[in-house]
Design an enzyme around this catalytic site. Structure first.
Site, PDB file in Angstrom:
ATOM      1  N   TRP A 409       0.835  -1.216   0.000  1.00 29.21           N
ATOM      2  CA  TRP A 409       0.000   0.000   0.000  1.00 29.21           C
ATOM      3  C   TRP A 409       0.859   1.251   0.000  1.00 29.21           C
ATOM      4  O   TRP A 409       0.391   2.337  -0.327  1.00 29.21           O
ATOM      5  CB  TRP A 409      -0.968   0.000   1.197  1.00 29.21           C
ATOM      6  CG  TRP A 409      -0.360   0.258   2.560  1.00 29.21           C
ATOM      7  CD1 TRP A 409       0.810  -0.250   3.042  1.00 29.21           C
ATOM      8  CD2 TRP A 409      -0.894   1.084   3.600  1.00 29.21           C
ATOM      9  NE1 TRP A 409       1.026   0.184   4.326  1.00 29.21           N
ATOM     10  CE2 TRP A 409      -0.005   1.014   4.698  1.00 29.21           C
ATOM     11  CE3 TRP A 409      -2.039   1.864   3.720  1.00 29.21           C
ATOM     12  CZ2 TRP A 409      -0.229   1.693   5.893  1.00 29.21           C
ATOM     13  CZ3 TRP A 409      -2.264   2.541   4.915  1.00 29.21           C
ATOM     14  CH2 TRP A 409      -1.363   2.460   5.974  1.00 29.21           C
ATOM     15  N   ASP A 410       2.133   1.084   0.346  1.00 30.44           N
ATOM     16  CA  ASP A 410       3.068   2.209   0.297  1.00 30.44           C
ATOM     17  C   ASP A 410       2.940   2.943  -1.039  1.00 30.44           C
ATOM     18  O   ASP A 410       3.015   4.173  -1.108  1.00 30.44           O
ATOM     19  CB  ASP A 410       4.518   1.712   0.413  1.00 30.44           C
ATOM     20  CG  ASP A 410       4.791   0.876   1.652  1.00 30.44           C
ATOM     21  OD1 ASP A 410       3.916   0.096   2.028  1.00 30.44           O
ATOM     22  OD2 ASP A 410       5.887   0.988   2.222  1.00 30.44           O
ATOM     23  N   GLU A 548       0.403  -3.269  12.810  1.00 34.84           N
ATOM     24  CA  GLU A 548       0.679  -4.698  12.626  1.00 34.84           C
ATOM     25  C   GLU A 548       0.974  -5.434  13.927  1.00 34.84           C
ATOM     26  O   GLU A 548       1.298  -6.615  13.911  1.00 34.84           O
ATOM     27  CB  GLU A 548       1.845  -4.859  11.637  1.00 34.84           C
ATOM     28  CG  GLU A 548       1.478  -4.330  10.254  1.00 34.84           C
ATOM     29  CD  GLU A 548       2.650  -4.266   9.272  1.00 34.84           C
ATOM     30  OE1 GLU A 548       3.806  -4.214   9.739  1.00 34.84           O
ATOM     31  OE2 GLU A 548       2.395  -4.245   8.057  1.00 34.84           O
ATOM     32  N   LYS A 647       1.691   0.226  16.505  1.00 35.04           N
ATOM     33  CA  LYS A 647       2.940   0.263  15.735  1.00 35.04           C
ATOM     34  C   LYS A 647       3.069   1.555  14.926  1.00 35.04           C
ATOM     35  O   LYS A 647       4.110   2.181  14.889  1.00 35.04           O
ATOM     36  CB  LYS A 647       3.001  -0.937  14.792  1.00 35.04           C
ATOM     37  CG  LYS A 647       4.266  -0.928  13.941  1.00 35.04           C
ATOM     38  CD  LYS A 647       4.384  -2.163  13.091  1.00 35.04           C
ATOM     39  CE  LYS A 647       5.624  -2.094  12.203  1.00 35.04           C
ATOM     40  NZ  LYS A 647       5.743  -3.249  11.321  1.00 35.04           N
ATOM     41  N   GLN A 648       1.991   1.929  14.232  1.00 32.97           N
ATOM     42  CA  GLN A 648       2.062   3.087  13.332  1.00 32.97           C
ATOM     43  C   GLN A 648       0.665   3.677  13.202  1.00 32.97           C
ATOM     44  O   GLN A 648      -0.308   3.039  13.604  1.00 32.97           O
ATOM     45  CB  GLN A 648       2.587   2.656  11.972  1.00 32.97           C
ATOM     46  CG  GLN A 648       1.671   1.696  11.229  1.00 32.97           C
ATOM     47  CD  GLN A 648       2.373   0.967  10.096  1.00 32.97           C
ATOM     48  OE1 GLN A 648       3.029  -0.041  10.308  1.00 32.97           O
ATOM     49  NE2 GLN A 648       2.226   1.462   8.887  1.00 32.97           N
TER      50      GLN A 648
HETATM   51  O1  IFM Z   1       3.597  -1.343   4.137  1.00 32.90           O
HETATM   52  C1  IFM Z   1       4.495  -1.256   5.187  1.00 32.90           C
HETATM   53  C2  IFM Z   1       3.727  -1.513   6.462  1.00 32.90           C
HETATM   54  O2  IFM Z   1       2.723  -0.553   6.668  1.00 32.90           O
HETATM   55  C3  IFM Z   1       4.669  -1.538   7.644  1.00 32.90           C
HETATM   56  N1  IFM Z   1       5.692  -2.526   7.441  1.00 32.90           N
HETATM   57  C4  IFM Z   1       6.478  -2.292   6.224  1.00 32.90           C
HETATM   58  C5  IFM Z   1       5.600  -2.252   4.997  1.00 32.90           C
HETATM   59  C6  IFM Z   1       6.427  -1.960   3.754  1.00 32.90           C
HETATM   60  O3  IFM Z   1       6.990  -0.692   3.844  1.00 32.90           O
END
Ligand code: IFM
Length: 823
Positions: A409-410, A548, A647-648
């Protein structure tokens, strides 16, 4: 900027024909022009459009108006070889230096340039610190990081910036986006990986290890200069042509004893299959994986002048699916540039980069380090995405091997927005990659018993799910990876990217055709994926949000909001004139969107990240550690899973992507709640927080997060840059600046919303964009805004609508509102 510097070759020679004031004409002498023509140098004429150039046997005239074009070229730093001017030039950029001496001065300067070309000197690069990344010395530990930072790419092929004479520990990786080879091991190694292509940058530099080495990455022009012992040693300049994807050039000069061409091409040690041929016209090499090949045709010429040696290499990279071509195809490709010299190829490459920057640069005058870091990120974003065909943009682009080149999704949510707003053909190529994989996405949906299309969390060439299911963790223990199974939000993210592209570009044909196909197929998937609960509402069970650390969870607030948006966007794409079956589907999607649980709690004024999150251990990570921190490493997988450590950005991603859907006040409440609980264990996180804090009116706080995210790779803050640059982070930096600090958003009716909120440390920020086909420059200060466009632009500023004039329209913040100050 000086336009002609003695000893420096200029990218092209510009003869200036000026009749100003009336009656005066200056140009190189006709003899010299003929000499230039014989030397294959193209001459550009700058003159007023009504002026005739010298007639007869002179080279063709490339007519442009003097002030705008010259000013632009000079401002972009591509240094036109302005060789003379007589009289005053109205509107000429102050950065263009005029050469005294009239026609004789012009002749002298042109002759000096011809001599420099004859000597084939290595041209200099930009030395402006805000446009360069300088890596001094060599460091065994950091070398892999520096290689990634110094990658050059043309959107299709990337070459890491390893030293020309690098030892076996280096990775001068050459890859092409979208050509993979099957994995051969277990776990992560079982998944497809980018096929490594032939190496082309190798030179032999005897004694170089004892000298100081310096690499300068010129961001403005896409050049990498390597110097050993500045001045006396060897200088090597390389480029990967943006004007001709696949063409790579290397020119090196130095004492004969310190420079040797070595072999033009080499096979990478890890190629599944490779061959190399030395032929009478040059070299041909090919690597081949399970699903495609990368070819390289190259030639190296060495010339001597006393004890000075010049090595010039030209390589054309090509790619394809099986069967691979024979070497003669390489010869023909090499031949296509045979009548252009190094300077001409350099010139067109510089010009292409200048054009890209013209619509993408962001200027932060008050903070040089941030300015440099922002340009570094934008440079790599631009270099990483092709603007024709399909662009498979891996999480690290073509800058390293991490994530094996897989597309996440990046690409859709972090990289694409920057391109949609600055170079739409590249964003369109990214969407073309997803569209071509709709059949695979349908198959993935069907495999799990659903209708429509489900995109994979990790995608490679076929569009099948290629996320690994197991890996070894930091402590050497096997861990299961369930991202591919649960991180389903990617399906709505792809749909979101298509809609966002339409908002920036207004591309109605895409909206009615390919975009609509994407929205319909993804909505069909969601409709069958949702389940009805005992409460009578629809739920999305067993997913993983962007956070995650927690999986599987039910009703992730981000995913549900994206699904609801996706269902509504698909329904909006269906009109009354569509076939009854479709109209019925649209009704069902609208109803499902209404019935889907949302996670918003009016009592707290915020969203619960997923069902049950609030009941987890109320651990506030900022009370335990300095963030960013890998909380799973610090606390262990089990603890993060059972606590509220995030995590984010997760709930906050919904504010970021779906800003119109948030209940009033919920952004502030969610920021206050989740920010202290977020570890920023992913580099995607800080930039999103910067964007949202700025939007929430906290720009000074936002600035700290922006600074952090802008330096993720330059300072290797995650310790993973050796595996490639974090493109999504670079995208998040741009989003923080444009969406956050400037509050710029395209709206579906063609209006551009603008709400500047600058931190106290800055006086002004300037961004360049393309909105609905028009170039737009915004210069925002604390109380002033200037918008420059060639045509009227509808904007919404501080809640009020305005239409700008062609040219520059100024606004001033006065008595609590924005007023037009200048028409
Ligand atoms: O897409 C990301 C994810 O959100 C977090 N772990 C790494 C992936 C790739 O950059």
């Amino acid at each position: 900027m000086s336009v002609i510097t003695p000893g420096r070759t200029v990218p092209w020679l510009t003869a200036l024909l000026v009749r100003w004031p009336e009656g005066e004409v200056t140009a190189p002498s006709e003899d010299l022009l003929r000499e230039l023509a014989r030397a294959g140098v193209r001459v550009r004429w700058f003159g007023r459009p009504d002026e005739a150039g010298p007639s007869g046997t002179l080279p063709p005239v490339d007519r442009v108006t003097v002030s705008a074009e010259l000013a632009h070229l000079a401002d972009q730093g591509i240094g036109p070889g302005l060789v003379g001017a007589v009289g005053r030039l109205p509107g000429l950029s102050p950065s263009v230096r005029r050469l005294p001496g009239g026609a004789d001065g012009i002749d002298e300067a042109v002759r000096a340039q011809l001599e420099l070309r004859r000597l084939r000197r290595v041209p200099d690069v930009d030395r402006d610190p805000s446009w360069t990344i300088v890596v001094t010395g060599t460091d065994d530990v950091l070398e892999r990081v520096e290689e990634a930072l110094c990658t050059l790419a043309d959107g299709r092929f990337g070459t890491r910036g390893a030293l020309e004479d690098a030892d076996d520990g280096a990775d001068p990786l050459v890859v092409t986006a979208g050509i993979f080879t099957a994995g051969t091991g277990a776990g992560l190694d079982a998944t497809p990986t980018l096929l490594p292509g032939p190496w082309w940058t190798r030179l032999v530099l005897p004694g170089a290890e004892a000298r100081t080495t310096r690499r300068t990455l010129d961001l403005r022009a896409g050049l990498l200069l390597r110097e050993t012992d500045a001045g006396a040693g060897v200088r090597c300049l390389r480029l990967v042509s943006l004007a001709r994807p696949g063409l790579c050039l290397l020119r090196a000069e130095g004492p004969s004893s310190a420079l040797d061409a070595g072999t033009t091409l080499r096979l990478p040690p890890d190629t599944p299959e490779g061959r190399i041929h030395q032929l009478d016209w040059g070299s041909w090499a090919l690597t081949r994986g399970t699903a495609g090949w990368i070819g390289a045709a190259g030639r190296t010429e060495t010339t001597e002048d006393g004890d000075r040696r010049v090595v010039e290499r030209r390589v054309v990279l090509s790619r394809g699916e099986d069967p691979p071509p024979d070497p003669d195809a390489g010869r023909r490709q090499l031949q296509t540039t045979a009548d252009l010299d190094f300077e001409e190829l350099l010139e067109e490459h510089r010009a292409r980069w200048a054009e890209r920057w013209r619509h993408a640069d962001v200027v932060i005058e008050d903070e040089p380090a941030l300015q440099q870091a922002v340009r570094f990120g934008l440079f790599h974003l631009m270099a990483s995405v092709a603007d024709r065909g399909e662009a498979a943009v891996g999480a690290r682009g073509m800058t390293g091997r991490a994530y094996r080149g897989h597309v996440f999704w990046d690409a859709d949510v972090f990289v694409l927005p920057f391109l949609a707003a600055t170079h739409p053909p590249a964003a369109r190529a990214m969407l073309a990659y997803r569209l071509a994989r709709l059949p695979a996405a349908r198959a993935l949906a069907a495999a799990t018993g659903h209708a429509g299309a489900r995109f994979p969390w990790e995608s490679a060439d076929t569009g099948d799910e290629v996320a690994p299911t197991a890996a070894i963790d930091f402590a050497g223990r096997p861990v299961e990876i369930r991202t591919g199974q649960y991180q389903e939000h990617v399906t709505a993210d792809v749909a979101w990217a298509a809609a966002h592209f339409v908002e920036w570009t207004g591309d109605r044909a895409f909206e009615r055709g390919a975009g609509r196909r994407l929205w319909l197929e993804t909505a069909r998937y969601w409709r069958t994926r949702l389940t009805r609960g005992e409460d009578g509402r629809l739920h999305l069970r067993a997913v993983m949000g962007p956070d995650e650390y927690h999986w599987p969870v039910d009703d992730n607030a981000f995913t549900n909001a994206m699904v609801r948006w996706n269902l509504r966007r698909a329904a909006a794409a269906i009109g009354a004139g569509d076939v009854p079956g479709l109209v019925r589907e649209a009704v069902a999607w609208r109803r499902a969107a209404l019935e889907l649980v949302d996670g918003y709690d009016p009592a707290t004024g915020r969203h619960e990240q997923f069902d049950g999150y609030d009941r987890l251990e109320p651990l506030v990570i900022t009370e335990l550690a300095d963030v960013p921190v890998a909380a799973d490493v610090l606390l262990g997988h089990d603890r993060v899973r059972t606590s509220q450590v995030v995590k984010q950005a997760d709930v906050l991603m919904r504010h970021h992507l779906l800003r119109r859907e948030a209940p009033p006040g919920s952004l502030e409440a969610d920021l206050d709640h989740y920010l202290p609980r977020t570890a920023h264990g992913s580099s995607l996180s800080p930039g999103v927080h910067a964007a949202l804090l700025a939007r929430a009116g906290r720009p000074d706080e936002a600035l700290a997060w922006l600074r952090l995210s802008a330096r993720i790779d330059l300072d290797d803050l995650t310790g993973t840059t050796a595996g490639g640059l974090h493109l999504a982070t670079a995208g998040s930096v741009w989003q923080a600046l444009v969406h956050g600090f400037l509050g710029v958003w395209p709206e579906s009716d063609g209006t551009l919303a603008v709400t500047p909120r600058l931190p106290a440390d800055w006086d002004a920020v300037v961004v360049h964009l393309r909105h609905r086909g028009l170039p737009v420059e915004l210069r925002a200060g604390h109380r002033r805004l200037a918008i420059t466009t060639p045509h009227p632009l509808r904007i919404r500023l501080g809640g009020r609508r305005h239409v700008t004039d062609p040219g520059t329209t100024g606004f001033r913040w006065q008595a609590g509102t924005w007023r037009i100050t200048r028409r």
